[in-house]
Structures are given as structure tokens and as C-alpha cells.
Design an enzyme around this catalytic site. Structure first.
Site, PDB file in Angstrom:
ATOM      1  N   LYS A 192       5.082 -27.669  28.522  1.00  0.00           N
ATOM      2  CA  LYS A 192       6.139 -28.221  29.375  1.00  0.00           C
ATOM      3  C   LYS A 192       5.573 -29.297  30.305  1.00  0.00           C
ATOM      4  O   LYS A 192       6.161 -30.359  30.478  1.00  0.00           O
ATOM      5  CB  LYS A 192       6.794 -27.091  30.196  1.00  0.00           C
ATOM      6  CG  LYS A 192       7.670 -26.164  29.343  1.00  0.00           C
ATOM      7  CD  LYS A 192       8.024 -24.863  30.038  1.00  0.00           C
ATOM      8  CE  LYS A 192       8.758 -23.922  29.079  1.00  0.00           C
ATOM      9  NZ  LYS A 192       8.990 -22.580  29.624  1.00  0.00           N
ATOM     10  N   GLN A 217       7.732 -19.230  35.041  1.00  0.00           N
ATOM     11  CA  GLN A 217       7.575 -18.753  33.660  1.00  0.00           C
ATOM     12  C   GLN A 217       7.752 -17.238  33.598  1.00  0.00           C
ATOM     13  O   GLN A 217       7.093 -16.501  34.332  1.00  0.00           O
ATOM     14  CB  GLN A 217       6.193 -19.169  33.132  1.00  0.00           C
ATOM     15  CG  GLN A 217       5.975 -18.846  31.663  1.00  0.00           C
ATOM     16  CD  GLN A 217       6.899 -19.624  30.719  1.00  0.00           C
ATOM     17  OE1 GLN A 217       7.118 -20.826  30.886  1.00  0.00           O
ATOM     18  NE2 GLN A 217       7.455 -18.936  29.741  1.00  0.00           N
ATOM     19  N   ASP A 232      16.170 -24.034  34.472  1.00  0.00           N
ATOM     20  CA  ASP A 232      16.295 -23.069  33.366  1.00  0.00           C
ATOM     21  C   ASP A 232      17.732 -22.548  33.265  1.00  0.00           C
ATOM     22  O   ASP A 232      18.104 -21.943  32.259  1.00  0.00           O
ATOM     23  CB  ASP A 232      15.366 -21.860  33.608  1.00  0.00           C
ATOM     24  CG  ASP A 232      14.045 -21.986  32.866  1.00  0.00           C
ATOM     25  OD1 ASP A 232      14.017 -22.666  31.823  1.00  0.00           O
ATOM     26  OD2 ASP A 232      13.052 -21.393  33.329  1.00  0.00           O
TER      27      ASP A 232
END
Ligand code: NDP
Length: 283
Positions: free
Chosen positions: A53, A97, A120
Site C-alpha cells: 500500500k 492494518q 477503508d
């Protein structure tokens, strides 16, 4: 199989469009979109995801700041970092994460992220906006699945779609996206899970099967109808350490119209949608 749903190739072309948009933004005197990534512990798979990412951010001209926290970090220390990032105007997107160690309550961490920086799209406010049909951000993996279909001329409208998996990250938001009355939606959606009676009976009548169970090879050729479309979200490590999906690719591919591979299918699309959301968050 007529069409390989090649997420790697599609992601490359979408990312070059994004890089042009970032360059235009910089030329207009604006700041680069900034993504903050937070990793707790040293799970090797999570390390790889975060690294990819960050690299993609840099490739597209965005900035990425990374915070590596030890597995012993307390929930309040993590929440304090999130509060700092929420207040930092150079940070437009915050990505924590998952999974987190068991002593940290994942939902508390997700709720602590400013919903305007929640790239997200896991925050309940963003999930609610999505359910109501006015998403601020579209969740990355579900949005990536839809881009993979639509940009390969597969319109979910009117199709019977069976999603295997009902998690908050993949199955549930994907069902919301596919069932909405908008382009890329209008599908008739069934969500299957471990309590589904006769999974094969559902998948066999589906025009589109989306596997997001996290069970290697759980979708076999006898479970799909000839000419169907199959999208494999699953990422599982085989006994040899290789990445495999939820679909028995070798068995299913000859029978269907289109199928996505693992690796090189949904994974690169997820990262691309994250970059898209970060640019969106930057305004
Ligand atoms: P979860 O484990 O949270 O959810 C799995 C879901 O699948 C659950 O709803 C579970 O049912 C259901 N399920 C599991 N086994 C079966 C089965 N045999 N039959 C029917 N339903 C089943 O996983 P995630 O949603 O987070 O992820 C799913 C997969 O997608 C994983 O392999 C993950 O690594 C991958 N993934 C890939 C991404 C990418 O970018 N490519 C991004 C995110 C995830 P129940 O609710 O009843 O337990």
C-alpha cells in the site's frame, strides 16, 4: 473461459489515471494526498500488505507515513496515535492494518478514526451512509470487485449474485453495493455463510458467484453453472506457502464465462480503490 478478470492489468491502468489526477492536483498548488498506515505487531502477511500500500502511494505521487507499533502496545496508546493523526491536516487517510492483537478491541479502534479519514470505509458512520445509498467512501475490496466486473463489461444489473461470506469487510458491504439502485448495482443478491443449507444449490443457480470465505478450494466445478462469472476474493496460503484463492481455478475456469485469478485478481483492485479513496479524502 472467455474472459480472465485480470485485476493486475486493470489496476495498472486505473493507477496511471490516478497518478495523472494527483499530478494535476500538485500542479494546481494543492498538497499531495497523504495516507498514514499503522501496523501493530509483525505478522508477515500484514507487513506485506502495508508495504504494498505504501509503495503504491509513493508510485502515484501521494505521501505515506508509517507507524510500526509493537504487539504489546496498549489500546489507549493506539487510540492516542489515532487522535494525533485525526488532528494532522497533512494526513487525509488513516489505515490501521487488521487484524489487531486480541487485547485490542478492533471496533473501538475503527470507531476512533475520523470518518472523513476512514479510507477503508469500516467506520459505522461510513457503513451507514453506504447502506443508505450515499457512501462517503466505498469499501476497497467490495468496490474493487465491482470495478473488476464492470470494466470487463459484466453488468451486475438483473443478475443473480451469490456472495459466499458475510464479513463486515467483504461480504456484507459487497452485498450492499451490488443491491443498490445505481450503476454497478441492481443485482439480486444472496449472502451465503457457514449456516447456509446446501451452499452448492445456491451457487449453481447464480449468474455471478463471489467467493469470500477464506477457505482454499471451497468452490469447485460442480458448484457453478456453465457460463457463469466467478470472482475469487479469497487469499489463503497453500501448504507450500503459495497464495491460493477460494476457487478451484483449474477445475472451474474451463466451465465459466469469466473468472478472476489469485494472485492478480481482486488483490490489486483493493489497493487501487484505497488509493482512490485517499485522493477523494484529500478533497
Ligand atoms: P472472514 O473470516 O471474516 O469471513 C469469512 C466468511 O465466510 C464468514 O461469513 C463465514 O461464515 C463464511 N464462510 C467460511 N467458510 C465457509 C464455507 N465453507 N461455506 C460458506 N461460508 C463460509 O473473512 P474476510 O471476509 O475478512 O475475508 C474473506 C477472504 O477474503 C479471506 O481469504 C481474506 O484473506 C480475503 N480477503 C482478500 C482481500 C483482497 O484484497 N484480495 C481483502 C480482504 C479479504 P460465518 O459468518 O458463518 O462464519
Amino acid at each position: 473461459m472467455d474472459v480472465l478478470l485480470d485485476g493486475k492489468k486493470l489496476a495498472e491502468s486505473m493507477q496511471s489515471e490516478l497518478a495523472e489526477r494527483v499530478a494535476a492536483r500538485l500542479k494546481a498548488g494543492k498538497t499531495p494526498p497523504g495516507l498514514a498506515t499503522v501496523l501493530v505487531g509483525s505478522d508477515p502477511a500484514s507487513q506485506v500488505y502495508v508495504r504494498t500500500k505504501r509503495r503504491t502511494c509513493e508510485k502515484l505521487g501521494m505521501t505515506s507515513t508509517h507507524y510500526d507499533l509493537p504487539p504489546t502496545v496498549s489500546q489507549s496508546e493506539l487510540l492516542a496515535l489515532i487522535a494525533k493523526l485525526n488532528a494532522d491536516s497533512s494526513v487525509h487517510g488513516i489505515l490501521v492494518q487488521l487484524p489487531l492483537p486480541s487485547h485490542i478491541e478492533e471496533s473501538a479502534v475503527i470507531r476512533a478514526i475520523d470518518p472523513r479519514k476512514d479510507v477503508d470505509a469500516f467506520h459505522p458512520e461510513n457503513l451507514g451512509l453506504l447502506a443508505a445509498g450515499h457512501p462517503r467512501f466505498k469499501p476497497c475490496t467490495p468496490a474493487g470487485v465491482i470495478e473488476l466486473l464492470v470494466r470487463n463489461d459484466i453488468d451486475p444489473a438483473g443478475q443473480d449474485v451469490v456472495i459466499v461470506g458475510r464479513s463486515n469487510i467483504v461480504g456484507k458491504p459487497l452485498a450492499l453495493l451490488l443491491a443498490q439502485k445505481w450503476p454497478g448495482g441492481n443485482a439480486t443478491v444472496t449472502i451465503a455463510h457457514t449456516r447456509t443449507r446446501d451452499l452448492a444449490a445456491h451457487t449453481r443457480r447464480a449468474d455471478i458467484v463471489i467467493a469470500a470465505a477464506g477457505q482454499a478450494g471451497c468452490i469447485t466445478a460442480d458448484m457453478v453453472k456453465a457460463g457463469a462469472v466467478v470472482v475469487d476474493v479469497g487469499t489463503n496460503r497453500g501448504p507450500d506457502g503459495k497464495l491460493v484463492g477460494d476457487v478451484d481455478f483449474a477445475g472451474v475456469a474451463p466451465k465459466v464465462r469469466a473468472i478472476s485469478p489469485v494472485p492478480g485478481g481482486v488483490g490489486p483492485m483493493t489497493i487501487t480503490m484505497l488509493m482512490f479513496n485517499t485522493l477523494l479524502a484529500a478533497g
